[in-house]
Design a protein around this motif. Sequence first.
Motif, PDB file in Angstrom:
ATOM      1  N   VAL A 152       0.845  -1.208   0.000  1.00  0.00           N
ATOM      2  CA  VAL A 152       0.000   0.000   0.000  1.00  0.00           C
ATOM      3  C   VAL A 152       0.874   1.250   0.000  1.00  0.00           C
ATOM      4  O   VAL A 152       1.809   1.369   0.796  1.00  0.00           O
ATOM      5  CB  VAL A 152      -0.938   0.002   1.231  1.00  0.00           C
ATOM      6  N   ALA A 153       0.553   2.176  -0.899  1.00  0.00           N
ATOM      7  CA  ALA A 153       1.297   3.438  -0.991  1.00  0.00           C
ATOM      8  C   ALA A 153       0.536   4.604  -0.365  1.00  0.00           C
ATOM      9  O   ALA A 153       1.133   5.569   0.106  1.00  0.00           O
ATOM     10  CB  ALA A 153       1.604   3.763  -2.452  1.00  0.00           C
ATOM     11  N   THR A 154      -0.807   4.518  -0.365  1.00  0.00           N
ATOM     12  CA  THR A 154      -1.654   5.585   0.189  1.00  0.00           C
ATOM     13  C   THR A 154      -2.836   4.966   0.918  1.00  0.00           C
ATOM     14  O   THR A 154      -3.467   4.037   0.411  1.00  0.00           O
ATOM     15  CB  THR A 154      -2.184   6.519  -0.922  1.00  0.00           C
ATOM     16  N   VAL A 155      -3.122   5.497   2.097  1.00  0.00           N
ATOM     17  CA  VAL A 155      -4.297   5.085   2.857  1.00  0.00           C
ATOM     18  C   VAL A 155      -5.295   6.237   2.842  1.00  0.00           C
ATOM     19  O   VAL A 155      -4.956   7.373   3.194  1.00  0.00           O
ATOM     20  CB  VAL A 155      -3.941   4.718   4.316  1.00  0.00           C
ATOM     21  N   VAL A 156      -6.525   5.943   2.419  1.00  0.00           N
ATOM     22  CA  VAL A 156      -7.617   6.921   2.477  1.00  0.00           C
ATOM     23  C   VAL A 156      -8.552   6.485   3.601  1.00  0.00           C
ATOM     24  O   VAL A 156      -9.175   5.428   3.529  1.00  0.00           O
ATOM     25  CB  VAL A 156      -8.390   6.998   1.144  1.00  0.00           C
ATOM     26  N   ASP A 157      -8.616   7.290   4.640  1.00  0.00           N
ATOM     27  CA  ASP A 157      -9.451   6.970   5.795  1.00  0.00           C
ATOM     28  C   ASP A 157     -10.807   7.663   5.631  1.00  0.00           C
ATOM     29  O   ASP A 157     -10.931   8.867   5.824  1.00  0.00           O
ATOM     30  CB  ASP A 157      -8.745   7.459   7.063  1.00  0.00           C
ATOM     31  N   ALA A 158     -11.822   6.875   5.271  1.00  0.00           N
ATOM     32  CA  ALA A 158     -13.178   7.412   5.099  1.00  0.00           C
ATOM     33  C   ALA A 158     -14.121   6.781   6.115  1.00  0.00           C
ATOM     34  O   ALA A 158     -15.300   6.554   5.842  1.00  0.00           O
ATOM     35  CB  ALA A 158     -13.678   7.157   3.680  1.00  0.00           C
ATOM     36  N   THR A 159     -13.597   6.497   7.297  1.00  0.00           N
ATOM     37  CA  THR A 159     -14.423   5.909   8.355  1.00  0.00           C
ATOM     38  C   THR A 159     -15.311   6.988   8.967  1.00  0.00           C
ATOM     39  O   THR A 159     -15.173   8.177   8.697  1.00  0.00           O
ATOM     40  CB  THR A 159     -13.545   5.270   9.445  1.00  0.00           C
ATOM     41  N   HIS A 160     -16.207   6.557   9.831  1.00  0.00           N
ATOM     42  CA  HIS A 160     -17.177   7.458  10.461  1.00  0.00           C
ATOM     43  C   HIS A 160     -16.459   8.511  11.309  1.00  0.00           C
ATOM     44  O   HIS A 160     -15.419   8.211  11.911  1.00  0.00           O
ATOM     45  CB  HIS A 160     -18.130   6.633  11.334  1.00  0.00           C
ATOM     46  N   PRO A 161     -16.976   9.742  11.370  1.00  0.00           N
ATOM     47  CA  PRO A 161     -16.330  10.788  12.164  1.00  0.00           C
ATOM     48  C   PRO A 161     -16.114  10.437  13.630  1.00  0.00           C
ATOM     49  O   PRO A 161     -15.242  11.014  14.287  1.00  0.00           O
ATOM     50  CB  PRO A 161     -17.300  11.975  12.040  1.00  0.00           C
ATOM     51  N   TYR A 162     -16.898   9.477  14.151  1.00  0.00           N
ATOM     52  CA  TYR A 162     -16.773   9.118  15.569  1.00  0.00           C
ATOM     53  C   TYR A 162     -15.902   7.876  15.786  1.00  0.00           C
ATOM     54  O   TYR A 162     -15.673   7.482  16.925  1.00  0.00           O
ATOM     55  CB  TYR A 162     -18.164   8.898  16.176  1.00  0.00           C
ATOM     56  N   ALA A 163     -15.402   7.285  14.696  1.00  0.00           N
ATOM     57  CA  ALA A 163     -14.562   6.086  14.811  1.00  0.00           C
ATOM     58  C   ALA A 163     -13.103   6.495  15.010  1.00  0.00           C
ATOM     59  O   ALA A 163     -12.213   6.138  14.236  1.00  0.00           O
ATOM     60  CB  ALA A 163     -14.719   5.213  13.579  1.00  0.00           C
TER      61      ALA A 163
END
Length: 255
Positions: free
Chosen positions: A66-77
């Motif tokens: 993996v070269a890039t991680v996109v974190d699109a988890t819930h705002p409260y996670a």
Amino acid sequence: MILVLSGTEEGKEIVRRLHDEGINLLTTVATEYGKKMFGQLGLEAVCLQGRLDTNGFSRLIKERGVATVVDATHPYAIEVSQNAMDACKKTNVRYLRFERQEMAIPTHPLIHKVKTMADAVDKSRTLGKRIFLTTGISSVARFVVLKEEKELYVRILPVPEHIALCLDMGIPPTNIIAMHGPFSEDLNRAMFRQYQINTIVTKDSGEVGGVLEKINAARNEGIDTIIIERPRLEFPQKFSSIDEVVMVVKKAATT
């Protein structure tokens, strides 16, 4: 390889769009229900289910290149986000945060903002007897301490495991509303009337989470609303536009 941490509607859309662009990617979700959502899009092959700590993320990043991680988890996670950030720092890969914009919460005598879940429980003690929880399965356990003094109604995703957890915690079947939102103001009002609700508890989950529809429905019904404010983390790069995230990832993937 791009790793998208999903579990939100926007995360699902980011994965779909990146996949359509032909970008090599992988996504992770915490639940079987989340994985089924990707199955319905024909993207089950790029989806991994499971909860990962910092070491788990680090291993996945190294094993999959993996070269890039996109974190699109819930705002409260926030625990997931912190674990992902720590893993990216540890493995020296890029971390991008997508977070839906916060809503402008109106000021009103029936609206009560609190900082934490514990504050929400305490505030609930001082308000109406029939409480409607819209804060997700993970928070129900915090409110069951009120069972003897309040009547709890829980709106959760229609996931068998979540329903079983509620039953195990002593929530009666008649008080479990298992539905997938978001919900319109009219539908919220109908539910509040049906169950004769005095108080609702919600999070500032943004426009996609239907928070204003809940607030307006409660206000028009004369119901107290407790809003748990978003927790705060410092992110190296944060976006609130799916277009921006897709553009940045595409650029990184082709350079």
